[in-house]
Write a protein that holds these residues in place. Structure first.
Motif, short mmCIF file in Angstrom:
data_model
loop_
_atom_site.label_atom_id
_atom_site.label_comp_id
_atom_site.label_asym_id
_atom_site.label_seq_id
_atom_site.Cartn_x
_atom_site.Cartn_y
_atom_site.Cartn_z
N ARG A 146 -3.60 15.24 -7.00
CA ARG A 146 -2.48 15.65 -6.42
C ARG A 146 -1.96 16.84 -6.53
NH1 ARG A 146 -0.84 10.31 -7.64
NH2 ARG A 146 -1.66 8.90 -5.93
N SER A 167 -4.88 22.12 -4.71
CA SER A 167 -3.71 21.42 -4.22
C SER A 167 -4.02 20.08 -4.10
CB SER A 167 -3.28 21.99 -2.84
OG SER A 167 -3.21 23.44 -2.85
N THR A 168 -5.09 19.51 -4.14
CA THR A 168 -5.50 18.01 -3.98
C THR A 168 -5.96 17.46 -5.10
OG1 THR A 168 -7.41 18.84 -2.91
CG2 THR A 168 -5.64 18.27 -1.26
N PHE A 169 -6.29 18.22 -5.89
CA PHE A 169 -7.16 17.38 -7.43
C PHE A 169 -5.96 16.91 -7.95
CE2 PHE A 169 -8.80 17.48 -11.76
CZ PHE A 169 -9.99 16.95 -11.54
#
Lengths: 359, 359
Positions: free
Chosen positions: A113, A109-111
């Motif tokens: 964005r 979920s953060t790679f």
């Protein structure tokens, strides 16, 4: 295969092969990243590999266990994603228990964005608990799940074949969430569960599906834990603190084992604060004590447990927040308890356990 | 005070005092966390302090600069939040430039799975660029913004008083995004900008508001950068690589300075690949060269720049993605260029700069 349609994704219960294979063929992902630990690589990956081998894929192996659910492991995952030239159109498949689901989902979920991810929970606990709700994250400064996001997967595949590789202890751990779901919302299922005495003889899919439906009902009304969803925290205010503390000792507890402790103590608080009868208190705590190995708490650790509870993200402002049972099968959120009351509930737990030990 | 209403929050341009004061009185936040660096603590915090002093608040001071926009600084922020007993009902105020906005917003969005945050951008660059779009994040393995999330603030306060504390270099850096917005979407504004020769004499709010409207239009159509939003990447594929590389040297560039380099090189690619005329190429590159200090690129670094570009999260699969100009005032997304073409564009930039130096 049974399908539970949720608001924006499906949970499939049964053999995943054909369904996942069709879905991957339909989607166009630039690359698949499969997150495993040494256990799921050995026991679960052989089932998944034939389905994904037609696609460009990379295995990301991380160390097993809750004590690796932290930023350093995230950095390892992100770095491998970067080296594998993953991009926003890649797909992460989390093949493992709650740690891999929470942390792998958070990393996906953060790679860059956010890329898509699929949950493939391999423990009973993660099949029942982590497959609905979109809660992702890691532990930070010994506080569980204190860094994370809310985000739903593209799909969840719950395959009962994975349960065959679990130890009795892991089955018990997952069973705690099934008990919790019935206690907060389904008196009928609770009455059925009470008859269980041997977890080795349970038909799990038959328990998992109704348990998921309870969680689904609650989460869809309150996706961001503003109100009703706190119902799911029954047993977790004290349970999380017990788990967090045990993690630092030589005898860490599995999540469900700690939640079992928390459910006994919080059932006691329910009796003290709400209408839960003495008889219900005894029935509930007696059942939980029969299923779980009794582990007494050292009273010297109570102040530390209180400190961990007061840092819990479920709190608003300074008070320690609880979800308690007015009766078996119903729940009341946003209760608070004073440190003295909490200590009393921990002492009650110790008494219950001592009785169990004497038997 | 001018208000730009966006889909789920407002941008206020003007003195923030009364508006923020009213808003805080209306909301019930358990605690305010104000993120600053040594510069904004000295120059900007004195304006904000009187407004927030009535509430429980903690200052979180982090080191200034893009080379601190990484996980270690996040850990410092999260740790201070934890120690300040922040919870999900707390509010983060990001008082600073793009680094504080991106990183502070990311930390707020991930602390206990997300608290509210307000952006108070203090540089021209962050006022024009970072106040719309919900892009939050940090750099990882030298790749800019490679870890992050999309999430909108509760509000953005753009106060022109903050611009008075900026150096000429910082004003130029922010101006690059204003140039970009006009070049991709507003030929009329571009013709006006072209008349500017002295950035010291500009009425900034008059340029900021239309520039924000361009970005707003693009972002609201495509919040997750699936298509049209890539228009905003004009100048950024090469610019980001130049910026990332310069960060590792003794002469780091400000973001807008690197984007100015990228805009010249990508205007060249636009001329080579699309219909952009030789005359437009000259007009655009000439204007940019006049505003920015000419910095030649060392051809020995071109392979490293290409490597950084190929890791950019804007790429899908392996090709390097560009947004190019068919004409001043319009844009075409999802263009690609070969390494040889990119090197040619960097050589063009070096020639342009050399001409500038000779003048």
């Amino acid at each position: 295969m049974e399908t539970l349609p949720l608001q924006d994704y499906n949970i499939y219960v049964g053999d995943f092969d054909q369904r996942l294979s069709d879905w991957l063929a339909e989607k166009v992902y630039s690359r698949l990243l499969i997150i495993v630990d040494q256990n799921t690589k050995m026991h679960c990956w052989p089932l998944l590999e034939p389905v994904v081998s037609a696609y460009q894929h990379s295995l990301i192996e991380i160390p097993a266990g809750e004590d690796h659910k932290h930023l350093e492991t995230c950095q390892q995952i992100w770095q491998t994603m970067m080296e594998a030239r993953a991009d926003r159109r890649s797909l992460t498949i989390d093949l493992g228990g709650g740690v891999i689901g929470d942390m792998g989902g958070f990393c996906a979920s953060t790679f860059k964005r956010g890329m898509d991810f699929v949950q493939m929970p391999t423990t009973l606990l993660s099949q029942v608990d982590a497959s609905i709700g979109g809660k992702l994250g890691i532990d930070f400064m010994q506080v569980k799940n204190s860094i994370g996001v809310f985000r739903n997967p593209q799909a969840v595949y719950i395959d009962p074949r994975f349960l065959r590789t679990l130890s009795a202890r892991e089955l018990r751990s997952g069973f705690a969430e099934i008990i919790k779901h019935s206690l907060i919302a389904d008196r009928e299922q609770w009455e059925e569960l009470r008859q269980i005495s041997d977890l080795g003889k349970v038909d799990w899919p038959k328990l998992i599906v109704p348990s998921l439906r309870i969680k689904q009902r609650i989460v869809e009304i309150d996706p961001f834990e503003r109100g009703l969803r706190k119902a799911l925290n029954f047993g977790h205010t004290i349970g999380h603190a017990v788990e967090g503390h045990a993690l630092e000792t030589d005898a860490p507890l599995l999540h469900g084992e700690a939640i079992a402790v928390g459910m006994i103590a919080e059932t006691y608080l329910s009796h003290r604060q709400l209408d839960l009868s003495a008889e219900a208190l005894e029935t509930i705590t007696d059942f939980i004590r029969r299923i779980y190995e009794p582990v007494a708490l050292d009273p010297a650790t109570f102040p530390e447990l209180l400190r961990l509870m007061s840092n819990d993200k479920k709190n608003e402002s300074q008070a320690i927040n609880f979800s308690l049972l007015p009766a078996a099968g119903s729940v009341e959120v946003n209760r608070t308890a004073s440190p003295a009351e909490i200590v009393e509930s921990l002492e009650y737990y110790n008494e219950i356990v001592a009785v169990g030990n004497r038997i």
